[in-house]
Design an enzyme around this catalytic site. Sequence first.
Site, PDB file in Angstrom:
ATOM      1  N   SER A   1     -12.335  -5.980  -5.047  1.00 14.30           N
ATOM      2  CA  SER A   1     -11.791  -4.759  -5.666  1.00 14.30           C
ATOM      3  C   SER A   1     -12.567  -4.266  -6.883  1.00 14.30           C
ATOM      4  O   SER A   1     -13.548  -4.868  -7.304  1.00 14.30           O
ATOM      5  CB  SER A   1     -10.319  -4.965  -6.054  1.00 14.30           C
ATOM      6  OG  SER A   1     -10.203  -5.621  -7.294  1.00 14.30           O
TER       7      SER A   1
ATOM      8  N   LYS B   1     -14.011  -5.905 -10.402  1.00 13.88           N
ATOM      9  CA  LYS B   1     -15.425  -6.193 -10.740  1.00 13.88           C
ATOM     10  C   LYS B   1     -15.968  -5.234 -11.802  1.00 13.88           C
ATOM     11  O   LYS B   1     -16.759  -5.622 -12.647  1.00 13.88           O
ATOM     12  CB  LYS B   1     -16.314  -6.034  -9.487  1.00 13.88           C
ATOM     13  CG  LYS B   1     -16.189  -7.137  -8.466  1.00 13.88           C
ATOM     14  CD  LYS B   1     -17.253  -7.012  -7.383  1.00 13.88           C
ATOM     15  CE  LYS B   1     -16.976  -5.974  -6.322  1.00 13.88           C
ATOM     16  NZ  LYS B   1     -15.756  -6.151  -5.539  1.00 13.88           N
TER      17      LYS B   1
ATOM     18  N   ARG C   1     -23.059  -2.892  -4.487  1.00 11.74           N
ATOM     19  CA  ARG C   1     -22.354  -2.632  -3.216  1.00 11.74           C
ATOM     20  C   ARG C   1     -23.419  -2.072  -2.296  1.00 11.74           C
ATOM     21  O   ARG C   1     -23.798  -0.912  -2.425  1.00 11.74           O
ATOM     22  CB  ARG C   1     -21.268  -1.581  -3.365  1.00 11.74           C
ATOM     23  CG  ARG C   1     -20.034  -1.996  -4.090  1.00 11.74           C
ATOM     24  CD  ARG C   1     -18.963  -0.953  -3.924  1.00 11.74           C
ATOM     25  NE  ARG C   1     -18.361  -1.047  -2.608  1.00 11.74           N
ATOM     26  CZ  ARG C   1     -17.371  -1.877  -2.319  1.00 11.74           C
ATOM     27  NH1 ARG C   1     -16.879  -2.673  -3.227  1.00 11.74           N
ATOM     28  NH2 ARG C   1     -16.878  -1.910  -1.105  1.00 11.74           N
TER      29      ARG C   1
ATOM     30  N   ASP D   1       0.831  -1.213   0.000  1.00  9.50           N
ATOM     31  CA  ASP D   1       0.000   0.000   0.000  1.00  9.50           C
ATOM     32  C   ASP D   1       0.862   1.258   0.000  1.00  9.50           C
ATOM     33  O   ASP D   1       0.693   2.158  -0.819  1.00  9.50           O
ATOM     34  CB  ASP D   1      -0.862   0.052   1.278  1.00  9.50           C
ATOM     35  CG  ASP D   1      -2.207  -0.632   1.107  1.00  9.50           C
ATOM     36  OD1 ASP D   1      -2.787  -0.519   0.022  1.00  9.50           O
ATOM     37  OD2 ASP D   1      -2.676  -1.258   2.072  1.00  9.50           O
TER      38      ASP D   1
ATOM     39  N   ASP E   1     -12.417   4.095  -3.878  1.00 13.48           N
ATOM     40  CA  ASP E   1     -12.965   2.763  -4.180  1.00 13.48           C
ATOM     41  C   ASP E   1     -13.936   2.802  -5.355  1.00 13.48           C
ATOM     42  O   ASP E   1     -14.444   1.744  -5.768  1.00 13.48           O
ATOM     43  CB  ASP E   1     -13.714   2.201  -2.964  1.00 13.48           C
ATOM     44  CG  ASP E   1     -12.768   1.674  -1.892  1.00 13.48           C
ATOM     45  OD1 ASP E   1     -11.664   1.224  -2.248  1.00 13.48           O
ATOM     46  OD2 ASP E   1     -13.138   1.716  -0.704  1.00 13.48           O
TER      47      ASP E   1
ATOM     48  N   ILE F   1      -3.652  -0.161  -3.274  1.00 12.19           N
ATOM     49  CA  ILE F   1      -4.019  -1.587  -3.405  1.00 12.19           C
ATOM     50  C   ILE F   1      -5.491  -1.674  -3.035  1.00 12.19           C
ATOM     51  O   ILE F   1      -5.848  -1.685  -1.853  1.00 12.19           O
ATOM     52  CB  ILE F   1      -3.217  -2.497  -2.452  1.00 12.19           C
ATOM     53  CG1 ILE F   1      -1.708  -2.370  -2.653  1.00 12.19           C
ATOM     54  CG2 ILE F   1      -3.669  -3.968  -2.618  1.00 12.19           C
ATOM     55  CD1 ILE F   1      -1.151  -3.044  -3.894  1.00 12.19           C
ATOM     56  N   ASP F   2      -6.357  -1.732  -4.041  1.00 15.37           N
ATOM     57  CA  ASP F   2      -7.783  -1.898  -3.780  1.00 15.37           C
ATOM     58  C   ASP F   2      -8.056  -3.396  -3.725  1.00 15.37           C
ATOM     59  O   ASP F   2      -7.611  -4.143  -4.606  1.00 15.37           O
ATOM     60  CB  ASP F   2      -8.577  -1.244  -4.922  1.00 15.37           C
ATOM     61  CG  ASP F   2     -10.078  -1.333  -4.685  1.00 15.37           C
ATOM     62  OD1 ASP F   2     -10.500  -1.385  -3.514  1.00 15.37           O
ATOM     63  OD2 ASP F   2     -10.826  -1.361  -5.678  1.00 15.37           O
TER      64      ASP F   2
ATOM     65  N   ASP G   1      -6.305   4.563  -5.022  1.00 14.42           N
ATOM     66  CA  ASP G   1      -6.297   3.450  -4.074  1.00 14.42           C
ATOM     67  C   ASP G   1      -5.100   2.594  -4.465  1.00 14.42           C
ATOM     68  O   ASP G   1      -5.118   1.929  -5.502  1.00 14.42           O
ATOM     69  CB  ASP G   1      -7.602   2.635  -4.146  1.00 14.42           C
ATOM     70  CG  ASP G   1      -7.709   1.689  -2.948  1.00 14.42           C
ATOM     71  OD1 ASP G   1      -6.670   1.401  -2.326  1.00 14.42           O
ATOM     72  OD2 ASP G   1      -8.828   1.239  -2.650  1.00 14.42           O
TER      73      ASP G   1
ATOM     74  N   THR H   1      -7.466  -5.285  -0.608  1.00 16.45           N
ATOM     75  CA  THR H   1      -6.306  -5.791   0.147  1.00 16.45           C
ATOM     76  C   THR H   1      -6.511  -7.248   0.574  1.00 16.45           C
ATOM     77  O   THR H   1      -5.559  -8.012   0.618  1.00 16.45           O
ATOM     78  CB  THR H   1      -6.046  -4.939   1.398  1.00 16.45           C
ATOM     79  OG1 THR H   1      -7.275  -4.750   2.080  1.00 16.45           O
ATOM     80  CG2 THR H   1      -5.500  -3.585   1.029  1.00 16.45           C
TER      81      THR H   1
ATOM     82  N   GLU I   1      -5.476   6.762  -0.149  1.00 19.01           N
ATOM     83  CA  GLU I   1      -5.948   6.089   1.057  1.00 19.01           C
ATOM     84  C   GLU I   1      -4.992   6.185   2.250  1.00 19.01           C
ATOM     85  O   GLU I   1      -5.430   6.308   3.380  1.00 19.01           O
ATOM     86  CB  GLU I   1      -6.235   4.610   0.735  1.00 19.01           C
ATOM     87  CG  GLU I   1      -6.877   3.896   1.901  1.00 19.01           C
ATOM     88  CD  GLU I   1      -7.402   2.507   1.547  1.00 19.01           C
ATOM     89  OE1 GLU I   1      -7.119   2.013   0.441  1.00 19.01           O
ATOM     90  OE2 GLU I   1      -8.089   1.934   2.397  1.00 19.01           O
TER      91      GLU I   1
HETATM   92  P1  AMP Z   1     -14.308  -5.154  -2.227  1.00 17.86           P
HETATM   93  O1  AMP Z   1     -13.029  -5.830  -2.547  1.00 17.86           O
HETATM   94  O2  AMP Z   1     -15.188  -4.934  -3.396  1.00 17.86           O
HETATM   95  O3  AMP Z   1     -15.010  -5.787  -1.081  1.00 17.86           O
HETATM   96  O4  AMP Z   1     -13.951  -3.668  -1.826  1.00 17.86           O
HETATM   97  C1  AMP Z   1     -12.830  -3.379  -1.086  1.00 17.86           C
HETATM   98  C2  AMP Z   1     -13.036  -2.055  -0.414  1.00 17.86           C
HETATM   99  O5  AMP Z   1     -14.143  -2.115   0.465  1.00 17.86           O
HETATM  100  C3  AMP Z   1     -11.885  -1.632   0.440  1.00 17.86           C
HETATM  101  O6  AMP Z   1     -10.989  -0.846  -0.300  1.00 17.86           O
HETATM  102  C4  AMP Z   1     -12.509  -0.838   1.566  1.00 17.86           C
HETATM  103  O7  AMP Z   1     -12.268   0.544   1.408  1.00 17.86           O
HETATM  104  C5  AMP Z   1     -13.985  -1.078   1.402  1.00 17.86           C
HETATM  105  N1  AMP Z   1     -14.631  -1.445   2.662  1.00 17.86           N
HETATM  106  C6  AMP Z   1     -14.075  -1.702   3.848  1.00 17.86           C
HETATM  107  N2  AMP Z   1     -15.016  -1.979   4.766  1.00 17.86           N
HETATM  108  C7  AMP Z   1     -16.200  -1.899   4.157  1.00 17.86           C
HETATM  109  C8  AMP Z   1     -17.554  -2.074   4.572  1.00 17.86           C
HETATM  110  N3  AMP Z   1     -17.858  -2.398   5.837  1.00 17.86           N
HETATM  111  N4  AMP Z   1     -18.530  -1.903   3.665  1.00 17.86           N
HETATM  112  C9  AMP Z   1     -18.237  -1.604   2.396  1.00 17.86           C
HETATM  113  N5  AMP Z   1     -16.961  -1.432   1.929  1.00 17.86           N
HETATM  114  C10 AMP Z   1     -15.967  -1.573   2.807  1.00 17.86           C
HETATM  115 MG    MG Z   2     -10.033   0.019  -1.716  1.00 17.11          MG
END
Ligand code: AMP
Ligand code: MG
Length: 335
Positions: A246, A249, A263, A52, A278, A130-131, A128, A133, A75
């Site tokens: 991330s 998608k 989401r 990151d 994000d 590393i989106d 971001d 993580t 971030e």
């Molecule tokens: P994904 O891989 O699509 O689940 O998205 C990853 C991103 O979700 C991360 O970069 C976080 O910033 C974000 N994230 C973290 N916690 C939450 C949460 N509780 N609800 C929604 N997104 C989140």
């Molecule tokens: Mg992210």
Amino acid sequence: MTLNLDAPETRLALKAVRRAADLAGQVQKELVLASSTATITKDDLSPVTVADYAVQALVAHQLLQAFPNDDLVAEEGTASLRAAECGPTLDAVVSFVGRHLAGAARENVCEWIDRGGATPNGRFWVLDPIDGTKGFLRGDQYAIALALIENGVVQLGVLGCPNLNTDGTPNVGGVGALAVAVRGQGSWIAPLNQPEQWTPLRVSATATLAESRILRSFETRHTNVMQIENFMRVNGLTQPPVLMDSQVKYVVLAAGRGEVLFRLPPPDKLNYREKIWDQAAGLIVVEEAGGRVTDARGAALDFKHGRALERNSGVIASNGVLHTAVVQALSALVG
Ligand code: AMP
Ligand code: MG
């Protein structure tokens, strides 16, 4: 539509994300896959922390050189990294950055990272590093996400996807893909190692909700799985949802390998506000491929209110044709 690869912003963003993907891949190979993931947490000297920070330093440095007057909203910040006990983490960050930038040292690496602390205003970049993580740690999908916003409008987005094929199929350990979208110039994808081979991205033409494929987070805590399952049941969707980490998608949706991306705020965090890093790059990649992106109620994402989307709740991205039907069907379900 044609992509103007001579525009300085596009050229720089593509170069910076390609280099960053290289760096992230090195960290994933050398630190993540080589060690036992059981010992990794985000708060200690973890590979994801190193990646990151190192990616943010590398991209921030390149933006600073090319566009010294532009702000960066990213971030990470160095508050904890500068603490004495984080010395080994910082040294690892400096060492990875040093492979790509001569002259990397503790102090300037921290300064580059901290350029990401800007408050959104006017024209600014969003990163971001590393989106996804958790996907990165699993040796799965993740993305380097860089976007340019001008007066609340996303004008450019680049997503480096090291574990995706250019046709939108997953391929962990393959050459990876680089997606780019410029407002009015379409969405394009190329192999990460051959950025001159651009092919257009186009969303699927499926117009029947029951036949559509859903994309959602792999991490169940990042969305509302029960609501998505209800949505599928009530609307007769039978194809299994695609679970993926991330903004990769959004590229899969733009490539026509899914129709609806949800989401939805998780039940234990109904007030969760999406971070702009994000969403920004993913939004333009989908829109320029012919799709639509709104919040869960169908309102436009409003990037004018800080580091999070304070005026929006949730995100729906779709192939466009199905968007109104999806928004209506979701509100019929949740009220
Ligand atoms: P994904 O891989 O699509 O689940 O998205 C990853 C991103 O979700 C991360 O970069 C976080 O910033 C974000 N994230 C973290 N916690 C939450 C949460 N509780 N609800 C929604 N997104 C989140
Ligand atoms: Mg992210």
